[in-house]
Write a protein that holds these residues in place. Structure first.
Motif, PDB file in Angstrom:
ATOM      1  N   VAL A 175      57.368 -15.662 -30.114  1.00 12.32           N
ATOM      2  CA  VAL A 175      58.045 -15.562 -31.415  1.00 12.32           C
ATOM      3  C   VAL A 175      57.963 -16.898 -32.142  1.00 12.32           C
ATOM      4  O   VAL A 175      57.747 -16.935 -33.361  1.00 12.32           O
ATOM      5  CB  VAL A 175      59.519 -15.097 -31.249  1.00 12.32           C
ATOM      6  N   SER A 176      58.086 -18.005 -31.409  1.00  7.76           N
ATOM      7  CA  SER A 176      57.994 -19.323 -32.049  1.00  7.76           C
ATOM      8  C   SER A 176      56.596 -19.583 -32.604  1.00  7.76           C
ATOM      9  O   SER A 176      56.441 -20.297 -33.592  1.00  7.76           O
ATOM     10  CB  SER A 176      58.394 -20.429 -31.071  1.00  7.76           C
ATOM     11  N   ILE A 177      55.580 -18.983 -31.995  1.00  9.51           N
ATOM     12  CA  ILE A 177      54.201 -19.172 -32.458  1.00  9.51           C
ATOM     13  C   ILE A 177      53.862 -18.209 -33.600  1.00  9.51           C
ATOM     14  O   ILE A 177      53.350 -18.606 -34.633  1.00  9.51           O
ATOM     15  CB  ILE A 177      53.200 -18.966 -31.304  1.00  9.51           C
ATOM     16  N   PHE A 178      54.159 -16.930 -33.380  1.00  6.19           N
ATOM     17  CA  PHE A 178      53.696 -15.893 -34.308  1.00  6.19           C
ATOM     18  C   PHE A 178      54.763 -15.371 -35.262  1.00  6.19           C
ATOM     19  O   PHE A 178      54.445 -14.655 -36.207  1.00  6.19           O
ATOM     20  CB  PHE A 178      53.106 -14.712 -33.523  1.00  6.19           C
ATOM     21  N   GLY A 179      56.017 -15.684 -35.008  1.00  8.92           N
ATOM     22  CA  GLY A 179      57.101 -15.285 -35.895  1.00  8.92           C
ATOM     23  C   GLY A 179      57.209 -13.783 -36.097  1.00  8.92           C
ATOM     24  O   GLY A 179      57.180 -13.000 -35.146  1.00  8.92           O
ATOM     25  N   GLU A 180      57.286 -13.388 -37.350  1.00  8.76           N
ATOM     26  CA  GLU A 180      57.485 -11.978 -37.719  1.00  8.76           C
ATOM     27  C   GLU A 180      56.359 -11.082 -37.227  1.00  8.76           C
ATOM     28  O   GLU A 180      56.577  -9.913 -36.899  1.00  8.76           O
ATOM     29  CB  GLU A 180      57.621 -11.865 -39.242  1.00  8.76           C
ATOM     30  N   LYS A 181      55.168 -11.640 -37.115  1.00  7.50           N
ATOM     31  CA  LYS A 181      54.018 -10.867 -36.626  1.00  7.50           C
ATOM     32  C   LYS A 181      54.272 -10.370 -35.201  1.00  7.50           C
ATOM     33  O   LYS A 181      53.999  -9.209 -34.872  1.00  7.50           O
ATOM     34  CB  LYS A 181      52.766 -11.755 -36.666  1.00  7.50           C
ATOM     35  N   TYR A 182      54.842 -11.249 -34.347  1.00  9.56           N
ATOM     36  CA  TYR A 182      55.139 -10.833 -32.969  1.00  9.56           C
ATOM     37  C   TYR A 182      56.329  -9.886 -32.938  1.00  9.56           C
ATOM     38  O   TYR A 182      56.361  -8.942 -32.149  1.00  9.56           O
ATOM     39  CB  TYR A 182      55.392 -12.032 -32.048  1.00  9.56           C
ATOM     40  N   VAL A 183      57.322 -10.113 -33.785  1.00  8.11           N
ATOM     41  CA  VAL A 183      58.494  -9.235 -33.833  1.00  8.11           C
ATOM     42  C   VAL A 183      58.058  -7.814 -34.184  1.00  8.11           C
ATOM     43  O   VAL A 183      58.501  -6.850 -33.546  1.00  8.11           O
ATOM     44  CB  VAL A 183      59.542  -9.759 -34.850  1.00  8.11           C
ATOM     45  N   ARG A 184      57.173  -7.674 -35.170  1.00 12.00           N
ATOM     46  CA  ARG A 184      56.673  -6.335 -35.556  1.00 12.00           C
ATOM     47  C   ARG A 184      55.883  -5.700 -34.414  1.00 12.00           C
ATOM     48  O   ARG A 184      56.034  -4.513 -34.130  1.00 12.00           O
ATOM     49  CB  ARG A 184      55.793  -6.429 -36.815  1.00 12.00           C
ATOM     50  N   TYR A 185      55.061  -6.498 -33.754  1.00 10.06           N
ATOM     51  CA  TYR A 185      54.292  -6.001 -32.606  1.00 10.06           C
ATOM     52  C   TYR A 185      55.229  -5.524 -31.494  1.00 10.06           C
ATOM     53  O   TYR A 185      55.035  -4.456 -30.915  1.00 10.06           O
ATOM     54  CB  TYR A 185      53.373  -7.126 -32.107  1.00 10.06           C
ATOM     55  N   SER A 186      56.279  -6.297 -31.211  1.00 13.27           N
ATOM     56  CA  SER A 186      57.205  -5.928 -30.132  1.00 13.27           C
ATOM     57  C   SER A 186      58.049  -4.710 -30.495  1.00 13.27           C
ATOM     58  O   SER A 186      58.526  -4.000 -29.611  1.00 13.27           O
ATOM     59  CB  SER A 186      58.106  -7.111 -29.763  1.00 13.27           C
ATOM     60  N   GLN A 187      58.220  -4.447 -31.768  1.00  8.14           N
ATOM     61  CA  GLN A 187      58.941  -3.231 -32.179  1.00  8.14           C
ATOM     62  C   GLN A 187      58.069  -1.993 -31.999  1.00  8.14           C
ATOM     63  O   GLN A 187      58.568  -0.903 -31.739  1.00  8.14           O
ATOM     64  CB  GLN A 187      59.389  -3.347 -33.640  1.00  8.14           C
TER      65      GLN A 187
END
Length: 197
Positions: A175-187
């Protein structure tokens, strides 16, 4: 593998002990090397989760061998040994495939690497942590292969706790690296069980 069977050396040549040894060596040889220096260097991001996983894995396999050798039940069914062998092979295949897919971005400790990219192809399009799932399947296959009840339960509990700690730490880094992009992926993509968890 040797120490738990020290007082029953004849079991070292049992096909089940040999399969566990081969599975363990395969896990070891496909795992990226890491050093104490790397562990200490990445303690803020990894929080020693690699050591927690190693201890949980070692305790799980050793206790499975002890239960089998000294307290095991006699079972003449071929179903559980066959299922255990299948689990070990399938878990290894899943883990190795995940490591190959990540390539140079697969690390032993939870940390950011240079030119990090978010891999969402292959197995990573189905679950976020296929290498961890593969490892859990391999380790759970050991007590199944040996027809152990107590260590089957303890292995599931120990490894689920160990990998939950690792996943929590690793996902903070991602999350610290990719931010919202990782949050969307994890959802969209579950951790280790498609559509469930």
């Amino acid at each position: 593998n040797i120490l738990p069977l020290l007082f029953k050396p004849e079991l070292l040549l049992d096909y089940r002990a040999i399969i566990i040894l081969i599975g363990g060596l395969t896990m070891f040889l496909t795992q990226h090397a890491f050093s104490l220096e790397e562990t200490l260097e990445n303690k803020k991001t990894d929080r020693f989760s690699i050591l927690i996983i190693l201890v949980a894995s070692g305790v799980s396999v050793s206790s499975s061998l002890v239960e089998w050798a000294y307290f095991g039940r006699k079972n003449f069914s071929l179903f559980l040994p066959a299922l255990g062998i299948f689990m070990i092979a399938a878990g290894l295949a899943l883990r190795i495939s995940a490591i190959i897919t990540l390539g140079k971005f697969f690390t032993a400790t939870a940390r950011a690497t240079k030119q990090q990219i978010l891999v969402k192809k292959g197995l990573y399009g189905v679950i976020r942590h296929p290498s961890y799932l593969g490892a859990i399947i391999v380790m759970t296959g050991v007590p199944v292969l040996l027809n152990n009840r107590v260590t089957l339960f303890s292995t599931i509990v120990l490894l689920t706790l160990a990998y939950s700690i690792r996943i929590k730490n690793e996902e903070k880094v991602l999350v610290s690296i990719f931010g919202e992009k990782y949050v969307r992926y994890s959802q969209r993509v579950k951790r280790m069980i498609p559509h469930i968890w």
